[in-house]
Scaffold this active site. Structure first.
Site, mmCIF file in Angstrom:
data_model
loop_
_atom_site.group_PDB
_atom_site.id
_atom_site.type_symbol
_atom_site.label_atom_id
_atom_site.label_comp_id
_atom_site.label_asym_id
_atom_site.label_seq_id
_atom_site.Cartn_x
_atom_site.Cartn_y
_atom_site.Cartn_z
ATOM 1 N N TYR A 1 0.871 -1.183 0.000
ATOM 2 C CA TYR A 1 0.000 0.000 0.000
ATOM 3 C C TYR A 1 0.906 1.231 0.000
ATOM 4 O O TYR A 1 0.856 2.087 0.881
ATOM 5 C CB TYR A 1 -0.979 -0.012 1.184
ATOM 6 N N HIS B 1 7.405 5.334 1.374
ATOM 7 C CA HIS B 1 8.057 4.142 0.804
ATOM 8 C C HIS B 1 8.870 4.524 -0.429
ATOM 9 O O HIS B 1 9.996 4.070 -0.618
ATOM 10 C CB HIS B 1 7.005 3.118 0.353
ATOM 11 N N GLN C 1 4.434 -10.104 13.057
ATOM 12 C CA GLN C 1 4.636 -8.847 13.789
ATOM 13 C C GLN C 1 3.335 -8.163 14.179
ATOM 14 O O GLN C 1 3.347 -7.030 14.633
ATOM 15 C CB GLN C 1 5.555 -7.904 13.001
ATOM 16 N N ARG D 1 -1.501 3.196 7.195
ATOM 17 C CA ARG D 1 -2.630 3.165 8.140
ATOM 18 C C ARG D 1 -3.449 4.453 8.107
ATOM 19 O O ARG D 1 -4.544 4.481 8.671
ATOM 20 C CB ARG D 1 -2.138 2.877 9.560
#
Ligand code: AMP
Length: 294
Positions: free
Chosen positions: A33, A38, A62, A189
């Site tokens: 995403y 990134h 995780q 998120r």
């Protein structure tokens, strides 16, 4: 190499890796995403290396049992478009079963303040899962350089320790946090935010800014003053529940009682359905690394 190659299994990845004998390899591990945060890592990897490998893997190890593993946002076609544009050579997208086949039983267990406090305390098992997958990716890819974001600073410190403690031949590059125009740190998120909570979410950045100001005005004094100013900032936003507000040393991760460089201001908060984290870093040379506003 011209074409972006998508690889889903370990055997194929290892075969591909064996073709790169004398080339430098940059690895960017992600959970997909992809956003500009990134992509800033990918651009740096592209500039530094002959070959760029990006992994996209939402690592179940995780995530805690009550966390967002099942809802974690994903858009692989769009991710691939972005990576292709940046000239990435290989994207590794394994399944959970590929990385953790039945019988998988060896985990990396990071210890010390940095692994057990702040994020470590709030997300038990998170750093064990993270360190395990990072070591596995390092073993498979054997990168010359690996790229991580300052946004997840505890993760970056733990990876630095992993490399040092286990004598891994990887160069760690930690890149600045990329922010939206209003300062909110980019995060996959952020997709969980509604129009309303998206506005409230800027309080993480505002509280850090307030903390930075108060820090500068009170050098060498007790750190409580910064802590209290940040608590007060958060209290202005009723939608947001701070999870922790901390002032720590960036290497030992010990809580700082006095306002001295180097230091990390760390925040985590629940904003609607999203749990968000952010940090500012006061470096040894007294300069702040607060990230980059796009
Ligand atoms: P994730 O997909 O969230 O696991 O992130 C993959 C990598 O991108 C990690 O090294 C993160 O620290 C980094 N990253 C995530 N968000 C940002 C951001 N806003 N700025 C810079 N790096 C980031």
């Amino acid at each position: 190499m011209l074409e972006l190659q998508v690889i889903n299994n370990i055997q194929e990845l290892v075969q591909k890796r064996a073709q790169f004998t004398s080339q430098s390899i940059g690895l960017v591990p992600t959970m997909g995403y992809l956003h500009e945060g990134h992509l800033s890592l990918v651009r740096k990897a592209r500039a530094d290396n002959d070959i760029v490998i990006v992994s996209i893997f939402v690592n179940p190890a995780q995530f805690g049992p009550k966390e967002d593993l099942d809802n974690y946002p994903s858009d692989i076609p769009n991710d691939l478009k972005k990576l292709k544009k940046l000239g990435v050579d290989v994207v590794f997208i394994p399944t959970a079963n590929e990385m953790y086949p039945p019988g998988f039983s060896t985990f990396v267990n990071p210890k010390g303040h940095v692994a057990t406090e702040a994020e470590g305390a709030k997300r038990p098992g998170h750093f064990e899962g993270m360190a395990t997958i990072v070591l596995k990716l390092f073993q498979l890819v054997q990168p010359t350089n690996a790229y991580f974001g300052q946004k997840d600073v505890q993760q970056a410190i733990i990876v630095a320790n992993l490399i040092k403690d286990l004598h891994l031949a990887v160069n760690l590059n930690v890149m600045p946090t990329i922010r939206e125009k209003d300062g909110l740190a980019m995060s996959s998120r952020n997709k969980y935010l509604t129009l309303k909570t998206r506005k409230s979410a800027t309080i993480l950045y505002k509280a850090l800014q307030k903390g930075k100001e108060v820090f500068e005005e009170n050098l060498n004094k007790e750190s409580t003053i910064v802590y209290l100013s940040m608590v007060q900032s958060f209290s202005m936003e009723h939608d947001v529940k701070p999870d922790y507000i901390e002032i720590r040393h960036p290497i030992t991760f010990a809580v700082l009682s006095k306002l001295t460089a180097p230091a990390l201001l760390l925040v985590a908060a629940k904003v609607g359905k999203a749990r968000l984290i952010d940090n500012f870093y006061l470096q040894e040379n007294n300069e702040w690394n607060t990230g980059v506003i796009l």
